[in-house]
Design an enzyme around this catalytic site. Structure first.
Site, short mmCIF file in Angstrom:
data_model
loop_
_atom_site.label_atom_id
_atom_site.label_comp_id
_atom_site.label_asym_id
_atom_site.label_seq_id
_atom_site.Cartn_x
_atom_site.Cartn_y
_atom_site.Cartn_z
N THR A 1 12.32 -7.68 -10.59
CA THR A 1 11.67 -8.98 -10.81
C THR A 1 10.47 -9.11 -9.90
OG1 THR A 1 13.79 -9.91 -11.44
CG2 THR A 1 12.07 -11.48 -10.83
N GLY B 1 0.81 -1.21 0.00
CA GLY B 1 0.00 0.00 0.00
C GLY B 1 0.85 1.26 0.00
N SER B 2 1.92 1.26 0.77
CA SER B 2 2.75 2.47 0.86
C SER B 2 3.33 2.84 -0.50
CB SER B 2 3.89 2.27 1.87
OG SER B 2 3.37 1.99 3.14
N CYS C 1 1.80 2.37 13.00
CA CYS C 1 2.93 3.26 12.75
C CYS C 1 3.15 4.25 13.89
CB CYS C 1 2.70 4.03 11.46
SG CYS C 1 1.93 3.04 10.20
N ASN D 1 -8.04 3.88 8.59
CA ASN D 1 -7.45 2.70 9.22
C ASN D 1 -7.53 2.70 10.75
OD1 ASN D 1 -5.54 4.82 8.29
ND2 ASN D 1 -4.13 3.77 9.66
N GLN E 1 -7.79 -0.22 3.43
CA GLN E 1 -8.64 -0.83 4.46
C GLN E 1 -9.97 -1.33 3.89
OE1 GLN E 1 -8.10 -1.50 7.75
NE2 GLN E 1 -6.01 -0.77 7.62
N HIS F 1 -1.77 -7.72 2.46
CA HIS F 1 -1.77 -8.25 3.83
C HIS F 1 -2.91 -7.72 4.69
CE1 HIS F 1 0.16 -4.99 6.34
NE2 HIS F 1 0.49 -4.55 5.15
N SER G 1 -3.49 -3.19 -0.63
CA SER G 1 -2.38 -3.98 -0.07
C SER G 1 -2.87 -5.36 0.34
CB SER G 1 -1.81 -3.24 1.13
OG SER G 1 -0.83 -4.04 1.75
C1 LIG Z 1 -1.70 -0.57 5.99
C2 LIG Z 1 -2.06 0.66 5.26
C3 LIG Z 1 -1.19 1.23 4.31
C4 LIG Z 1 0.18 0.69 4.06
O1 LIG Z 1 0.17 -0.55 3.38
P1 LIG Z 1 1.49 -1.45 3.38
O2 LIG Z 1 1.16 -2.56 2.44
O3 LIG Z 1 1.68 -1.91 4.77
O4 LIG Z 1 2.60 -0.59 2.87
C5 LIG Z 1 -1.60 2.36 3.64
N1 LIG Z 1 -2.80 2.90 3.87
C6 LIG Z 1 -3.68 2.39 4.75
C7 LIG Z 1 -5.00 3.03 4.95
C8 LIG Z 1 -3.33 1.26 5.48
O5 LIG Z 1 -4.18 0.76 6.37
#
Ligand SMILES: *Cc1c(COP(=O)(O)O)cnc(C)c1O
Length: 391
Positions: free
Chosen positions: A237, A70-71, A324, A151, A179, A201, A199
């Site tokens: 890759t 996500g980042s 964070c 989040n 989210q 995870h 993202s």
């Molecule tokens: C977790 C999160 C991210 C970051 O995602 P990562 O895959 O951990 O880099 C960005 N935005 C929101 C709203 C999130 O909850």
């Protein structure tokens, strides 16, 4: 009992995703850029994953770019719009004060590079007013970036209205849907966004994979230079097992979306019913316009960190807000942006549950939290003050 109630930080990998990933470490380890059969088999898997991801959000496979999460997706989306804007003399970006740090810190960096940033207000229920976006747009605006769901407090934003405004005004609209994807319906056509981040995870996929949706016609700016992967927009890759695992997890989440939403909402109701009666407590954020599994509360007179540690000793994994910010003693920027007073924001608790949790676990949380809150208050000077003022 051990209860994992921190799913907004990360989720458990789904069995199905794991099963899909394993053969890619042993047999299917090819590089999708190789011309031989092992490489081409990997390429086929990569493109199948892209189709699945696209389908889940009503996009075309050509509009999906895989990232490390996500980042990275947030960074790339914002940098793309900023770069495009600056070439046309547009250097103004609109966002909100309660975005994820992946967005806020990118905007901070751009500010140092000469961009002008407007952060619109969030109301006390954790919702943005689309009219505030409309009024903030000027002829210098190149991007509006507003998250689909927050989040920390779980509130869902009026992204469809914001999308409409941006289209009317001819401004690019990016939404951080990390989210939301896999938890509530997400349709890029309905939202009318130009870019969307997600993202793996956060929906039972593996860590280290994500994607950026980019509407056809927008030329993505690359953050990483190198090979021609992802149509030349993201060199390196591909993390094939993670990408394929992400697609499997997303397909599973979307197929079970309604059923999961129902199950999770009814468990959240157990939490709300059981915890909202605690003296001097509050629920942060609108409970209707919110993600089914996220509940954020504050308890006056205590420190969120102590609450977390004691809950952990009872087997409950929760958070005080975003992963964070934990570890720092600053209260959450999200709660502060909603006007929660600093001293109250210190006593925050985020419970984030999903379909892997059970109603029994909710009953356990409902038993433990009031106990721990009373215990902490029993030797809190701040709590004594609050009680004294009452008299
Ligand atoms: C977790 C999160 C991210 C970051 O995602 P990562 O895959 O951990 O880099 C960005 N935005 C929101 C709203 C999130 O909850």
């Amino acid at each position: 009992m051990r209860v994992y109630a921190d799913n907004a930080a990360t989720t458990k990998l789904s069995e199905k995703a794991l099963e899909t990933m394993l053969p890619l470490f042993t047999e299917g380890y090819g590089n999708p850029s190789s011309l031989h059969s092992v490489g081409q088999a990997a390429k086929t898997e990569l493109e199948k994953a892209r189709e699945k991801v696209a389908k889940a959000i009503n996009a075309s496979f050509k509009e999906i770019y895989f990232t490390s999460g996500g980042s990275e997706a947030d960074n790339q989306a914002i940098r793309t719009a900023a770069y495009q804007g600056s070439r046309k003399g547009k250097n103004h970006i609109i966002s909100s004060a309660f975005e994820h740090h992946a967005v806020l810190h990118t905007l901070n960096a751009l500010k140092k590079e000469g961009f002008e940033i407007t952060l619109v207000k969030v109301n006390e229920n954790g919702v943005i007013n689309p009219d505030d976006i409309r009024f903030a747009i000027t002829d210098k605006t190149c991007l509006v970036t507003i998250m689909t769901a927050n989040n920390e407090v779980g509130t869902i934003q009026p992204v469809e209205e914001i999308g409409k405004i941006c289209r009317e005004k001819g401004v690019l609209f990016h939404t951080d849907a990390v989210q939301a994807v896999g938890h509530i319906p997400v349709d890029v056509e309905k939202i009318g966004c130009d870019m969307l981040s997600s993202s793996a995870h956060k929906f039972h996929g593996p860590k280290g994979a994500g994607f950026l949706y980019v509407r056809k016609g927008i030329i993505l700016k690359n953050l990483i230079e190198g090979g021609a992967q992802e149509r030349g927009k993201r060199a390196g890759t591909e993390n094939l097992p993670a990408i394929v695992g992400m697609a499997a997890a997303l397909e599973e989440a979307v197929n079970n979306l309604e059923e999961n939403e129902k199950k999770v909402s009814s468990m959240k109701k157990i939490l709300i019913d059981g915890l909202s009666g605690i003296e001097k407590s509050r629920i942060n954020g609108d409970t209707e316009k919110s993600l089914p599994g996220t509940l954020n509360m504050c308890f006056e007179g205590i420190e969120g960190e102590s609450l977390l540690l004691l809950l952990d000793s009872k087997g409950i994994c929760a958070s005080s807000g975003s992963a964070c910010t934990s570890g720092s003693l600053e209260p959450s920027h999200v709660l502060l942006s909603m006007g929660v007073p600093v001293e109250i924001a210190h006593g925050s608790l985020r419970l984030s549950i999903n379909e892997y949790n059970t109603p029994e676990e909710m009953e356990y949380i409902v038993r433990c939290v009031p106990e721990v809150v009373s215990y902490l208050r029993s030797f809190s000077p701040v709590w004594d003050e609050i009680k004294k003022e009452e008299k």
